[in-house]
Design a protein around this motif. Sequence first.
Motif, PDB file in Angstrom:
ATOM      1  N   MET A   1       0.835  -1.197   0.000  1.00 38.01           N
ATOM      2  CA  MET A   1       0.000   0.000   0.000  1.00 38.01           C
ATOM      3  C   MET A   1       0.879   1.260   0.000  1.00 38.01           C
ATOM      4  O   MET A   1       1.819   1.360   0.773  1.00 38.01           O
ATOM      5  CB  MET A   1      -0.878   0.025   1.265  1.00 38.01           C
ATOM      6  CG  MET A   1      -1.780   1.249   1.353  1.00 38.01           C
ATOM      7  SD  MET A   1      -2.419   1.536   3.029  1.00 38.01           S
ATOM      8  CE  MET A   1      -3.108  -0.053   3.439  1.00 38.01           C
ATOM      9  N   ASN A   2       0.516   2.198  -0.868  1.00 40.24           N
ATOM     10  CA  ASN A   2       1.195   3.485  -0.858  1.00 40.24           C
ATOM     11  C   ASN A   2       0.508   4.375   0.167  1.00 40.24           C
ATOM     12  O   ASN A   2      -0.647   4.767  -0.001  1.00 40.24           O
ATOM     13  CB  ASN A   2       1.149   4.131  -2.248  1.00 40.24           C
ATOM     14  CG  ASN A   2       1.975   5.401  -2.310  1.00 40.24           C
ATOM     15  OD1 ASN A   2       1.810   6.302  -1.495  1.00 40.24           O
ATOM     16  ND2 ASN A   2       2.877   5.470  -3.265  1.00 40.24           N
ATOM     17  N   TYR A   3       1.222   4.674   1.248  1.00 38.27           N
ATOM     18  CA  TYR A   3       0.629   5.431   2.345  1.00 38.27           C
ATOM     19  C   TYR A   3       0.233   6.846   1.916  1.00 38.27           C
ATOM     20  O   TYR A   3      -0.702   7.429   2.468  1.00 38.27           O
ATOM     21  CB  TYR A   3       1.599   5.528   3.512  1.00 38.27           C
ATOM     22  CG  TYR A   3       1.827   4.237   4.262  1.00 38.27           C
ATOM     23  CD1 TYR A   3       1.247   3.040   3.856  1.00 38.27           C
ATOM     24  CD2 TYR A   3       2.629   4.210   5.398  1.00 38.27           C
ATOM     25  CE1 TYR A   3       1.457   1.859   4.548  1.00 38.27           C
ATOM     26  CE2 TYR A   3       2.843   3.032   6.115  1.00 38.27           C
ATOM     27  CZ  TYR A   3       2.253   1.864   5.673  1.00 38.27           C
ATOM     28  OH  TYR A   3       2.458   0.702   6.370  1.00 38.27           O
ATOM     29  N   LEU A   4       0.953   7.385   0.983  1.00 34.97           N
ATOM     30  CA  LEU A   4       0.705   8.773   0.596  1.00 34.97           C
ATOM     31  C   LEU A   4      -0.579   8.915  -0.214  1.00 34.97           C
ATOM     32  O   LEU A   4      -1.135  10.007  -0.317  1.00 34.97           O
ATOM     33  CB  LEU A   4       1.896   9.312  -0.209  1.00 34.97           C
ATOM     34  CG  LEU A   4       3.261   9.231   0.507  1.00 34.97           C
ATOM     35  CD1 LEU A   4       4.360   9.811  -0.372  1.00 34.97           C
ATOM     36  CD2 LEU A   4       3.214   9.950   1.848  1.00 34.97           C
ATOM     37  N   ASN A   5      -1.057   7.807  -0.795  1.00 42.64           N
ATOM     38  CA  ASN A   5      -2.280   7.842  -1.601  1.00 42.64           C
ATOM     39  C   ASN A   5      -3.436   7.088  -0.954  1.00 42.64           C
ATOM     40  O   ASN A   5      -4.539   7.060  -1.496  1.00 42.64           O
ATOM     41  CB  ASN A   5      -2.022   7.235  -2.993  1.00 42.64           C
ATOM     42  CG  ASN A   5      -0.965   7.997  -3.765  1.00 42.64           C
ATOM     43  OD1 ASN A   5      -0.853   9.206  -3.615  1.00 42.64           O
ATOM     44  ND2 ASN A   5      -0.191   7.301  -4.587  1.00 42.64           N
ATOM     45  N   GLY A   6      -3.198   6.434   0.197  1.00 47.47           N
ATOM     46  CA  GLY A   6      -4.231   5.621   0.825  1.00 47.47           C
ATOM     47  C   GLY A   6      -5.301   6.463   1.508  1.00 47.47           C
ATOM     48  O   GLY A   6      -5.024   7.561   2.002  1.00 47.47           O
ATOM     49  N   ASP A   7      -6.552   5.931   1.544  1.00 45.07           N
ATOM     50  CA  ASP A   7      -7.594   6.669   2.238  1.00 45.07           C
ATOM     51  C   ASP A   7      -7.463   6.438   3.745  1.00 45.07           C
ATOM     52  O   ASP A   7      -6.782   5.524   4.208  1.00 45.07           O
ATOM     53  CB  ASP A   7      -8.989   6.279   1.742  1.00 45.07           C
ATOM     54  CG  ASP A   7      -9.340   4.830   2.000  1.00 45.07           C
ATOM     55  OD1 ASP A   7      -9.159   4.365   3.138  1.00 45.07           O
ATOM     56  OD2 ASP A   7      -9.781   4.146   1.059  1.00 45.07           O
ATOM     57  N   LYS A   9      -9.383   5.311   6.159  1.00 40.36           N
ATOM     58  CA  LYS A   9      -9.789   4.049   6.766  1.00 40.36           C
ATOM     59  C   LYS A   9      -8.737   2.972   6.571  1.00 40.36           C
ATOM     60  O   LYS A   9      -8.397   2.229   7.497  1.00 40.36           O
ATOM     61  CB  LYS A   9     -11.120   3.587   6.184  1.00 40.36           C
ATOM     62  CG  LYS A   9     -11.638   2.303   6.822  1.00 40.36           C
ATOM     63  CD  LYS A   9     -12.980   1.879   6.236  1.00 40.36           C
ATOM     64  CE  LYS A   9     -13.463   0.579   6.891  1.00 40.36           C
ATOM     65  NZ  LYS A   9     -14.749   0.123   6.318  1.00 40.36           N
ATOM     66  N   MET A  10      -8.194   2.885   5.350  1.00 38.46           N
ATOM     67  CA  MET A  10      -7.160   1.898   5.051  1.00 38.46           C
ATOM     68  C   MET A  10      -5.907   2.155   5.900  1.00 38.46           C
ATOM     69  O   MET A  10      -5.284   1.224   6.410  1.00 38.46           O
ATOM     70  CB  MET A  10      -6.811   1.928   3.566  1.00 38.46           C
ATOM     71  CG  MET A  10      -7.924   1.430   2.656  1.00 38.46           C
ATOM     72  SD  MET A  10      -7.520   1.632   0.908  1.00 38.46           S
ATOM     73  CE  MET A  10      -6.085   0.584   0.755  1.00 38.46           C
ATOM     74  N   LEU A  11      -5.562   3.418   6.045  1.00 39.91           N
ATOM     75  CA  LEU A  11      -4.373   3.759   6.840  1.00 39.91           C
ATOM     76  C   LEU A  11      -4.586   3.413   8.308  1.00 39.91           C
ATOM     77  O   LEU A  11      -3.672   2.935   8.982  1.00 39.91           O
ATOM     78  CB  LEU A  11      -4.046   5.243   6.687  1.00 39.91           C
ATOM     79  CG  LEU A  11      -3.595   5.709   5.295  1.00 39.91           C
ATOM     80  CD1 LEU A  11      -3.278   7.204   5.322  1.00 39.91           C
ATOM     81  CD2 LEU A  11      -2.389   4.930   4.795  1.00 39.91           C
ATOM     82  N   GLU A  12      -5.802   3.634   8.811  1.00 43.21           N
ATOM     83  CA  GLU A  12      -6.095   3.310  10.213  1.00 43.21           C
ATOM     84  C   GLU A  12      -6.034   1.801  10.452  1.00 43.21           C
ATOM     85  O   GLU A  12      -5.531   1.346  11.490  1.00 43.21           O
ATOM     86  CB  GLU A  12      -7.466   3.860  10.591  1.00 43.21           C
ATOM     87  CG  GLU A  12      -7.480   5.370  10.733  1.00 43.21           C
ATOM     88  CD  GLU A  12      -8.874   5.932  10.963  1.00 43.21           C
ATOM     89  OE1 GLU A  12      -8.978   7.082  11.439  1.00 43.21           O
ATOM     90  OE2 GLU A  12      -9.864   5.222  10.657  1.00 43.21           O
ATOM     91  N   GLU A  13      -6.528   1.021   9.494  1.00 44.92           N
ATOM     92  CA  GLU A  13      -6.463  -0.436   9.611  1.00 44.92           C
ATOM     93  C   GLU A  13      -5.018  -0.916   9.581  1.00 44.92           C
ATOM     94  O   GLU A  13      -4.617  -1.797  10.348  1.00 44.92           O
ATOM     95  CB  GLU A  13      -7.271  -1.082   8.476  1.00 44.92           C
ATOM     96  CG  GLU A  13      -8.771  -0.883   8.607  1.00 44.92           C
ATOM     97  CD  GLU A  13      -9.536  -1.412   7.396  1.00 44.92           C
ATOM     98  OE1 GLU A  13      -8.870  -1.801   6.406  1.00 44.92           O
ATOM     99  OE2 GLU A  13     -10.789  -1.424   7.443  1.00 44.92           O
ATOM    100  N   LEU A  19       0.674  -1.809  14.971  1.00 43.43           N
ATOM    101  CA  LEU A  19       0.803  -1.710  16.428  1.00 43.43           C
ATOM    102  C   LEU A  19       0.921  -3.092  17.068  1.00 43.43           C
ATOM    103  O   LEU A  19       1.721  -3.298  17.995  1.00 43.43           O
ATOM    104  CB  LEU A  19      -0.402  -0.974  17.021  1.00 43.43           C
ATOM    105  CG  LEU A  19      -0.303   0.545  17.159  1.00 43.43           C
ATOM    106  CD1 LEU A  19      -1.580   1.104  17.781  1.00 43.43           C
ATOM    107  CD2 LEU A  19       0.917   0.967  17.975  1.00 43.43           C
ATOM    108  N   THR A  20       0.149  -4.041  16.562  1.00 43.20           N
ATOM    109  CA  THR A  20       0.230  -5.406  17.074  1.00 43.20           C
ATOM    110  C   THR A  20       1.605  -6.002  16.805  1.00 43.20           C
ATOM    111  O   THR A  20       2.217  -6.624  17.687  1.00 43.20           O
ATOM    112  CB  THR A  20      -0.856  -6.290  16.421  1.00 43.20           C
ATOM    113  OG1 THR A  20      -2.147  -5.749  16.731  1.00 43.20           O
ATOM    114  CG2 THR A  20      -0.774  -7.720  16.925  1.00 43.20           C
ATOM    115  N   GLN A  21       2.120  -5.795  15.582  1.00 41.52           N
ATOM    116  CA  GLN A  21       3.461  -6.288  15.239  1.00 41.52           C
ATOM    117  C   GLN A  21       4.521  -5.653  16.136  1.00 41.52           C
ATOM    118  O   GLN A  21       5.463  -6.322  16.582  1.00 41.52           O
ATOM    119  CB  GLN A  21       3.777  -5.989  13.770  1.00 41.52           C
ATOM    120  CG  GLN A  21       2.917  -6.726  12.764  1.00 41.52           C
ATOM    121  CD  GLN A  21       3.260  -6.338  11.338  1.00 41.52           C
ATOM    122  OE1 GLN A  21       4.432  -6.151  10.990  1.00 41.52           O
ATOM    123  NE2 GLN A  21       2.239  -6.204  10.499  1.00 41.52           N
TER     124      GLN A  21
END
Length: 426
Positions: A1-7, A9-13, A19-21
């Motif tokens: 996933m490209n973080y700079l273009n992600g919406d 909701k996707m970034l929060e998921e 965080l778990t990792q």
Amino acid sequence: MNYLNGDKKMLEEEYAQLLTQYENAKSMGLNLNMARGKPGNEQLEISVHMLDIVNSSSTCKSVDGTDCRNYGLLEGLPSCRHLFAQILDVDPEMVMVGGNSSLNMMFDTISTMMTAPIVPGMKPWYEVKERKFLCPVPGYDRHFGITEYFGFQMICVPMTENGPDMDVVEKLVENDDTIKGIWCVPKYSNPQGITYSDETVRRFANLKPKAKDFRIMWDNAYAVHDVTDTPDTLLSIMDECKKAGSENLPILFCSTSKITFPGSGVAAMAASEDNMKVFKNKYKYQTIGFDKINMLRHMIYFKNLDGVLEHMQKHKAILKPKFDVVLDKLANQLEETGIVSYTKPNGGYFVSVDVLEGTADKVVKLCKEAGVVLTDAGATYPYGKDPKNSNIRIAPSFPPVDELAQAMDVFCVCAKLAALQKLLNL
């Protein structure tokens, strides 16, 4: 996933998964260090037989008959001077062999010019108000530390793929006589692993400094430190200076610190006759001679440059898998995110990573909390201040390969976490 273009909701998921990792990594109790370019234990072992070479009075004489147990030979053993001349691509008469640290010789060199004019009739540098030094960035923190210690104002010069931006260097040097020098790591620069192009070397040799006592501190620390099958080549700065009539400009340094033993290697410097006369005038009061037995053991062990190059193949066999691990992890875990850029050097000791602007200090902090120690954010800039807060120096050499892989997994998670925290305003 490209973080700079992600919406969002996707970034929060993605952030929740990371965080778990990260918490899992923290629970492992890791204690991994990628802070400095220290050779690993396996590298130290390949030189250990050198310690047994000089074991009696009969082996304490050099090829020219010098008894290395006694005083004398301020410039070092002739055979050792010849070897370093080949490494530095200069004439043997220009070489002085010192103790175990080229950094020490660089400090002494600046110290000398602070108190004794390198050019007759000029002021020693301590009398020059607002004295300045050019610092290619990102660069070597210990270089910057030396000039900060001696009270220089440090001016950043951006690095390009061909070395320091020479348009900037030329403009500054040719118009300001308070600029007294520039730091250079010309082959496999620290931390980016860039080798100066032929054009860059020639432009250095043809500088026309306004300050007649301007000097190029040419720290060729990684002259023979290749880690790929397509090594870089570096043009001889001294040969180009001879052509330009500027032999007094460069002062060259190197050592065997990352060839044999960092704590017990041999260092050398090289300079023109005019420059060396000033330095020797200090050294003759400072020491009666450096450790000639250590020089001798190196010469018996290597014999010549071919012996050094053969030895460096052993280092390459150890280091290449480590560099491969770092580059593979960066490519597979971070490249698609769009939040990092990094170098792919053919040699040296480092990989330079630029994380999302404004997050380098956070990445280093997160890594430390998970048991992975990195060089401090900002260390590759004068005064420890990276204006973009983005550059991080990765040092792959010290950890074993399996630990290095673990450390890089943690680094990649932390780089993504820090980026998402900024993008999501967390």
